[in-house]
Motif scaffolding. Sequence first.
Motif: not given
Length: 679
Positions: A214, A217-220, A224, A245-246, A253
């Motif tokens: 996490h 990681g890519s932010i959902k 976002a 960021h996560n 976050h």
Amino acid sequence: MKERLTNDTYVSLKKTVQDGKTLDLTVANAVAAAMKDWAVEKGVTHFTHWFQPMTGITAEKHDSFITPVDGGKVMMEFSGKELIKGEPDASSFPSGGLRATFEARGYTAWDPTSFAFIKDNVLCIPSVFCSYTGEVLDKKTPLLRSIEVMNIQSLRILKLFGDMEATRVITTVGPEQEYFLVDKALFEKRKDLKYTGRTLFGAKPPKGQELEDHYFGSIKPRVAAFMEDLDKELWKLGILAKTEHNEVAPAQHELAPIFTDTNLASDHNQLTMDTMKKVALQHGLVCLLHEKPFAGVNGSGKHNNWSISTNTGRNLLDPGHTPHQNAQFLLFLSAVIKAVDEYQDLLRVSIASAANDHRLGANEAPPAIVSIFLGDELTAIMDAIDSGNLYKHRERTQMTVGVDVLPSFPKDTTDRNRTSPFAFTGNKFEFRMLGSSQSISGPNIILNTIVAEELRQFADILEAAPDFTKAMDALVKKTIRDHKRIIFNGNGYEDAWVVEAEKRGLLNLKSTPEALQTFIAEKNLDLFNRHKIFSDEETHARYEITMETYTKTLNIEALTMIDMVKKEILPAANTYIKELSKTAIAVRTLIPDMACESQLNMISELSALTDSVYARTNALESALDSAKDCKDAADCAFYFRENVFPAMVSLREAADEIEILAGEKYWPYPTYGTLLFSV
């Protein structure tokens, strides 16, 4: 301001802000009129003195600009007198005995060093708060005092180095803010989250943060969208949100702003937390700022990046390319080292709370033991000064990763240490012990004051010395030798550090009540009095307030646990037991020889657990009942820590076992797995 004020008024106000000059009422009238016109143009009809009482959050009372005039009409007016002073009730806020219920009068006063802003269609005027008799009842006033003390003592040192250009020294802060986001519909189904901000029950889900997937990681998309709107709202308020960021835990976050002066940073962080909560609701989310909302995963902190700067733009904690030759930097660094060592207790007190006690020392946050991380280069310089040996300067090397097409870049001369409570990170110190819901005012009051005290002592010695250079060299060497025990560059999570810290004589104040006892120690009362940060009465009031808040927090949590067990957890468990019993009876009726082992074992295990939960609930109620015999705030806080809190932990253990066994459709609350992975 420059667009709306006359040049003379603008210059006068800037002198007040930058140099601490007294504000004339004529200037206040002009500023008030300009503020009102600016606000009314944006559709504002009300103003408020926005202040920070001892609750740790902000407070506001709204008044309209409307003033009646002849003919049954009204005008929109706002005077300098209204700008400068307000009168909220002082008896309904925490006062630690400074105010009785019948002594209600209190005053708010405009703080011109922090900019006015519009929030929720109201003109907000940052203000201080005091009682009718003059005692300080807020967090901003002592912060402003500590900032001024740092300015006075730092300038004394700079003058000794021949710096006559700097006329003001400020401390700057950039607070990194961690938080959790959960779905609002799920939040509403959990009494514990609604009443206390954390889950008082909850079994570990099959997946937590073990895979470390996490962090960064890519932010959902849903998160976002929240972050995008949050940035916009903060930028409107002049808060320069920079990084997002996560974090390590699922649903966790972080947001970090660009640093600014400590007073403004404190106001901005309060606004940031408030704005986070409001924007989250607009997205069907709830922002959790509790330090430990979920057991078994990382809690949330707030990293306080603290430095010292002059009004000429110099950072006094910037070591430069050759820190071993930078005498001024070494002197200020020595002052910080001495301050942290001599006032470990106050730094620990400054971040103490029932919520933060869950987090400190876990494998996610610094331990409760205060120490300083300097890194290899600065530690080697300190060692060389202490031993009298010549320091061999290391040039920065180029970092390469073995792929020709990728660029090389200068490698830092030292690593970072995320386990350190107080770490030097290039040109600032990162105080990592703060809790996520906490006002940054308290820790920065302490930081400013303790460093100013050491600078005062240094200036007294150096101003009287016949040879400044020799005296300074001797002072730096003695300071390092006397206080190097506080420097630790290793792993603060290891048990070995606890043993080593004890050998060094460092404090290990594991809980809030233990830490708070030191707040009213004679040396600390002397410190606050010497620099006029707090009077003895104001210090004792804060001690009482924090002790009482600790007790009240645990009391609310304990009562919530009892309520959840009696009204939901035990009924749910018994319903499931009843269904299992019906199933076993039905199977035995159809197939008399069937063992029904799974049902019977489940019934037996769940029945034993419900008996255990029932007994532990009674034990918790008994512990709460006995709390009525406490003598004072300290006695009560220690009683809750030693008796109520262990009973809460015990009750949770048994209840969480029931959750593991119970069928999901029977369990009355969203589980950790649902809460942490729903957004």
